[in-house]
Design an enzyme around this catalytic site. Structure first.
Site, PDB file in Angstrom:
ATOM      1  N   GLU A  18      -7.765 -22.937 -14.139  1.00 46.61           N
ATOM      2  CA  GLU A  18      -7.691 -22.555 -15.554  1.00 46.61           C
ATOM      3  C   GLU A  18      -9.034 -22.593 -16.269  1.00 46.61           C
ATOM      4  O   GLU A  18      -9.348 -21.716 -17.061  1.00 46.61           O
ATOM      5  CB  GLU A  18      -6.727 -23.480 -16.325  1.00 46.61           C
ATOM      6  N   ASP A 104      -2.595 -25.947 -12.760  1.00 49.17           N
ATOM      7  CA  ASP A 104      -1.917 -27.242 -12.826  1.00 49.17           C
ATOM      8  C   ASP A 104      -0.482 -27.157 -12.318  1.00 49.17           C
ATOM      9  O   ASP A 104       0.192 -26.129 -12.462  1.00 49.17           O
ATOM     10  CB  ASP A 104      -1.907 -27.754 -14.267  1.00 49.17           C
ATOM     11  N   ASP A 106       2.534 -27.936 -13.268  1.00 47.31           N
ATOM     12  CA  ASP A 106       3.613 -28.130 -14.234  1.00 47.31           C
ATOM     13  C   ASP A 106       4.102 -26.748 -14.631  1.00 47.31           C
ATOM     14  O   ASP A 106       3.638 -25.734 -14.099  1.00 47.31           O
ATOM     15  CB  ASP A 106       3.146 -28.954 -15.448  1.00 47.31           C
ATOM     16  N   GLU A 108       3.666 -24.953 -17.263  1.00 47.66           N
ATOM     17  CA  GLU A 108       2.625 -24.104 -17.839  1.00 47.66           C
ATOM     18  C   GLU A 108       1.688 -23.576 -16.747  1.00 47.66           C
ATOM     19  O   GLU A 108       1.341 -22.398 -16.708  1.00 47.66           O
ATOM     20  CB  GLU A 108       1.829 -24.910 -18.863  1.00 47.66           C
ATOM     21  N   TYR A 335      -3.878 -36.132 -13.157  1.00 45.03           N
ATOM     22  CA  TYR A 335      -3.417 -35.170 -14.161  1.00 45.03           C
ATOM     23  C   TYR A 335      -2.806 -35.884 -15.356  1.00 45.03           C
ATOM     24  O   TYR A 335      -1.990 -36.801 -15.204  1.00 45.03           O
ATOM     25  CB  TYR A 335      -2.395 -34.219 -13.532  1.00 45.03           C
ATOM     26  N   ARG A 337      -0.998 -34.697 -18.042  1.00 43.45           N
ATOM     27  CA  ARG A 337       0.275 -34.281 -18.647  1.00 43.45           C
ATOM     28  C   ARG A 337       1.395 -34.644 -17.690  1.00 43.45           C
ATOM     29  O   ARG A 337       1.736 -33.882 -16.791  1.00 43.45           O
ATOM     30  CB  ARG A 337       0.272 -32.777 -18.945  1.00 43.45           C
ATOM     31  N   HIS A 382       5.044 -35.741 -10.133  1.00 38.91           N
ATOM     32  CA  HIS A 382       3.771 -36.137 -10.706  1.00 38.91           C
ATOM     33  C   HIS A 382       3.602 -37.640 -10.588  1.00 38.91           C
ATOM     34  O   HIS A 382       4.556 -38.391 -10.437  1.00 38.91           O
ATOM     35  CB  HIS A 382       3.701 -35.747 -12.182  1.00 38.91           C
TER      36      HIS A 382
END
Length: 960
Positions: A18, A104, A106, A108, A335, A337, A382
């Site tokens: 990203e 990432d 997740d 998103e 990570y 989040r 996670h």
């Protein structure tokens, strides 16, 4: 296989992440056969404006960006600023033999990876590369063990995106029409705003209660004493004749006792009781001892990190996530989040090794500690937020500084402490009794805590939202006494107390409240809080979140006409539904149909169910279509008394008092921008209404004949002229009225026509120097000054603007010009030591007026603050507010953009004649210019800075 051995087989591999920072770190861990490039956030999304929608789409589809008539199919567009980056990625892909999507892990990140695959249309093998930390071993492991795209995660994210688009784009226009333009509503932001508003309503409705008790200091009579066995101890009155003494928790919001069996002492009764106990012989009635044990706190997840960073470091949620993102992208932490508290086996081993190394084997439990997540639907794939790697770097070993160091240290301490032994000790309660002179039996109680083994508290102690709360590592030692021991009352002091309204939310406590209610996703809370602050629904007073009067009007409308959409349980249930869709237990299209159209089993029309106004899960479209029942004036009006009403107007809040005569207008007065709603009393409203308001007519300018008036503006009082009707206000021939701010020595109620004429005559020509250069006296933002060409010199007072002579001006210019800062002026007042920075706080006089400073943070005094009377507490509060707001953002220069705009305009004028042709040319020119500009280094830098923000930036209604 390792990256190096695979590279040896030949071929190029494109790895897309990203952000540029993440790309730079990962590039260092891969071999020369790997190209690592950033997408710079989302490359494709729903259109932000109708202008971005392709011309083939029309009507509602063009407005919403979602085809609600055909299974809610979204329209995705590549925004203009991302086209150059997409072109670059396509060029790199054309030269590659394999594509790794390393966004990432997740929802998103999975969505970004899917959009990349859809836009780039790779003809080479595509693999999904995932990792929880950016270390060499983790990256090599991710390359060696890729997976396929998780379509369920993609679908879940798309459903959330569509839901938030429908909510925002349908409900926000209702706010524009009925409250004020440019407002926004959102699935989580509106509920978060309602929470803050409801807390303020509780504070407004709150009635304080006064109550008294006695505090005693008892002596054992034993000497000498030491810290382990003190001679005296404090105790508080707990009961009289068996009735418990009322304390703050015994009173309700209305100031009345909740139960009748408690004894409410007032000042008279408390002092009389103290007098009756002066000669009483006291003794120990009971000693109760219990073992104390405290287990370590779980490792950080996103929300607990935000809460602790707020309590311990004073960071807002947004600032915490920005720093955490930087630490993650540079390989320092995992990570950030995550809603999981689990640690990998590698992390547990690293933490236990550090416990032994730093604290000794006595602090290491026999078995590793395992923490189960308390968050519903936690993504256990996670890890918790922890230092990265199989060996944790101590903060001193990282080379970090500033905010990065502080946050890393917090994460490191919490992780290590999570694998340490419990803290153990003893808690003791001593009850002391006696008989008063009037025969009443009284009892005092004291509690103590002794920690015999600190365990994890050696490494980490969790903070508290309540500043008066006692932290876990605090000890309270009591003397060693036994039942029946005689005691002497060395002091008996009556103490008065008053109940306080419920505390306002801070960022930390609002995050906790949202998570406890299971509203929204924890990873989005930072952006939600940032949104409600930027939308002016909430402002910060110190660390407290205070709702604006505007938010009262917005929440009032939403509660009355969209009640279910801001209902806490309903919003939490929607989150459950979305998680079911993510888990494959429900279908997204039928669910969206029910939400928008009211279709589906058991769902009727919007008018058939809800909260009395036609609310239901289904039927959003019907709700926003029929707005006839919404009275805009009623929604924005709040009664303060029978005569005075608070109204939220399009230009801000004001109070209005109806006229005694029906055909006469009432009185109005603006409300200060940052006045907390619970401070707007009827008395304050009367005071505001009593102040002179409106325009003060001073008289006509003898030269122009225009009326001169004095006004109170947002930036202070000023004088201006009233131009005749018909004077053009816009266009080439527009005429602006002359305007001048009042001097500091002037006020609205004393300024005269003569004063106004003098002010409007500025700047004043003082004369010319021997070389013929004109010297003028002017009033600027930094005070009065002289100007000669480009050379400016300060004047010492505003009155000099009218009195300084040419000779005096030449004498000032004859002096050498001061370079740099003048000698620091002595402080006007000293206030004491700031409780946060622990530095001395003083009041100084600056170019913008008096301000408080602790040497690190400066905060300007407000209108109501006076240098002579400001208290230390007020000074500390102003500094806390300034720290909470963070540093002022610098505005980037727009020189290049202006030039481009001029060229575009010229191109339009030359190349086109008709209106339609002009539009076509404008689009082509703008596109060409942007595409060219995007390739420049400056554009790359701009895109880099925006990368992290774009991932969480929220448009109206965008939540997750």
């Amino acid at each position: 296989m390792s990256p190096s051995s695979e590279t040896a087989q030949g071929g190029k591999r494109l790895v897309i992440v990203e952000s540029p920072a993440k790309a730079k770190t990962i590039k260092g861990y891969l071999g020369p056969g790997y190209i690592v490039e950033a997408s710079v956030g989302h490359i494709r999304d729903l259109p932000k404006t109708a202008a971005e929608v392709p011309d083939k789409y029309t009507g509602e589809l063009r407005r919403l960006g979602v085809d609600v008539e055909h299974d809610f199919t979204p329209i995705y567009v590549v925004s203009a600023e991302k086209k150059a980056q997409v072109t670059k990625l396509k060029q790199l892909l054309a030269e590659s033999d394999e594509l790794f999507l390393a966004t990432d892990e997740d929802r998103e990140g999975e969505a970004i990876a899917w959009h990349l695959q859809e836009v780039l249309k790779p003809k080479v093998p595509v693999k999904r590369m995932v990792f929880h930390e950016i270390t060499k071993s983790a990256i090599q492991e991710a390359v060696a063990n890729p997976r396929e795209l998780n379509q369920r995660l993609v679908d879940a994210q798309e459903t959330r995106r569509i839901l938030d688009r429908l909510y925002g784009y349908e409900v926000s226009p209702v706010l524009w029409k009925k409250v004020m333009p440019s407002l926004s509503a959102g699935r989580v932001q509106s509920v978060a705003t309602r929470l803050v508003v409801e807390r303020e309503r509780e504070r407004i409705a709150f009635t304080s209660a006064s109550y008294w008790d006695l505090v005693a200091v008892f002596g054992t009579g034993r000497t000498p004493a030491d810290s382990a066995n003190p001679e005296t101890f404090g105790a508080r009155l707990s009961s009289v004749d068996g009735r418990r003494i009322a304390s703050g928790r015994d009173f309700g919001q209305d100031g009345q006792l909740k139960a009748a069996n408690t004894l409410h002492l007032d000042e008279t009764a408390a002092r009389a009781l103290a007098a009756a106990l002066e000669r009483t012989a006291f003794g120990v009635r009971s000693v109760e001892s219990k073992p104390y044990r405290r287990s370590p706190y779980a490792p950080f997840r996103t929300t607990t990190l935000q809460q602790e960073a707020s309590r311990k470091l004073g960071f807002g949620a947004k600032r915490t996530m920005q720093v955490a993102q930087k630490l993650y992208e540079n390989g320092f932490i995992t990570y950030m989040r995550t809603d999981s508290t689990t640690l990998s086996e590698t992390a547990v081993t690293a933490a236990r090794a550090q416990v032994t190394q730093l604290y000794g084997a006595d602090y290491l439990p026999d078995a590793p500690r395992v923490y189960a997540s308390k968050v519903k639907n936690a993504q256990e794939a996670h890890e918790a937020i922890r230092p990265s790697g199989d060996r944790f770097r101590t903060p001193a070993e990282t080379g970090l500084s500033g905010d990065d160091f502080k946050l890393y240290e917090l994460i490191w301490m919490r992780t290590v402490a999570s694998q340490m032994k419990d803290a153990v000790g003893q808690s003791v309660t001593v009850r002391v009794g006696g008989t008063a002179a009037d025969g009443r039996d009284v009892e005092f109680s004291a509690s103590g805590k002794i920690i015999t083994f600190h365990g994890f508290l050696k490494a980490y102690v969790e903070g508290a939202d309540d500043p008066n709360a006692e932290l876990d590592d605090r000890e309270r030692r009591l003397p060693q006494v036994s039942q029946g021991d005689p005691l002497a009352a060395e002091q008996l002091t009556p103490e008065g107390h008053a109940t306080k309204p419920p505390a306002r939310y801070t960022e930390a406590s609002l995050v906790k409240e949202l998570e406890d209610r299971e509203i929204g996703r924890p990873s989005t809370y930072a952006s939600i809080i940032d949104t409600i602050i930027n939308r002016r629904y909430v402002f910060k007073k110190g660390t407290a979140l205070v709702p604006s009067f505007l938010s009262f009007a917005v929440v009032n409308l939403l509660e009355k006409h969209f009640g279910r959409l801001v209902d806490y349980d309903f919003t939490a249930k929607m989150e459950d539904d979305l998680d079911r869709i993510a888990a494959g237990q429900a279908e997204s299209v039928p669910w969206l149909k029910r939400f928008y159209f009211g279709e589906g089993e058991g769902a009727g029309g919007a008018a058939e169910a809800g909260n009395g106004d036609g609310d239901h899960l289904g039927g959003l479209k019907e709700l926003v279509t029929d707005l006839g029942a919404i009275d805009a004036r009623e929604i924005s009006s709040f009664k303060l008394s029978d005569e005075i009403t608070l109204r939220v107007g399009r230009y801000g809040p004001y109070v209005e008092k109806a006229s005694a005569e029906a055909d006469q207008p009432g009185q109005r007065a603006d409300i200060p921008d940052e006045l907390p709603p619970d401070e707007l009393t009827v008395e304050l409203a009367e005071e505001l209404l009593a102040k002179p308001s409106g325009d003060y007519e001073l008289g006509h300018d003898p030269e122009t004949g225009h009326m001169l008036v004095a006004k109170d503006g947002r930036y202070g009082p000023y004088v201006t002229e009233v131009l005749p009707e018909g004077t053009p206000k816009t266009g080439k021939n527009a005429v602006k009225p002359r305007t001048a701010s009042l001097f500091k020595t002037m006020s609205l109620d004393t300024v005269t026509l003569e004063d106004a004429l003098r002010l409007l005559a500025l700047p004043r020509v003082v004369g010319t120097d021997p070389e013929g250069v004109e010297i003028t006296a002017q009033n600027g933002r930094y005070g009065p000054y002289l100007k000669k060409g480009t050379d400016s010199r300060s004047l010492t007072s505003e009155e000099q603007l009218f009195t300084v002579t040419l000779e005096e001006a030449l004498a000032i210019y004859a002096q050498p010009k001061q370079r740099g800062r003048a000698a620091a002026a002595p402080p006007l007042r000293e206030l004491g030591t700031d409780p946060v920075s622990e530095r001395p706080v003083v009041v100084k006089d600056g170019r913008f007026g008096p301000y408080v400073t602790d040497g690190e943070t400066n905060a300007t005094l407000r209108k109501d603050d006076d240098v002579a009377t400001i208290t230390p507490e007020r000074g500390y509060e102003l500094l806390a507010e300034k720290r909470a707001r963070g540093p002022v953002k610098k505005v980037a220069k727009k020189t290049v953009k202006k030039t481009a705009a001029k060229k575009t305009t010229a191109t339009k004028a030359t190349a086109t004649k008709t209106a339609a042709a002009k539009k076509t040319a404008a689009k082509k020119t703008t596109t060409a210019k942007k595409a060219t500009a995007a390739k420049t280094t400056a554009a790359k830098k701009t895109a880099t800075k925006k990368a992290a923000a774009e991932k969480t930036a929220a448009e109206p209604g965008q939540e997750a």
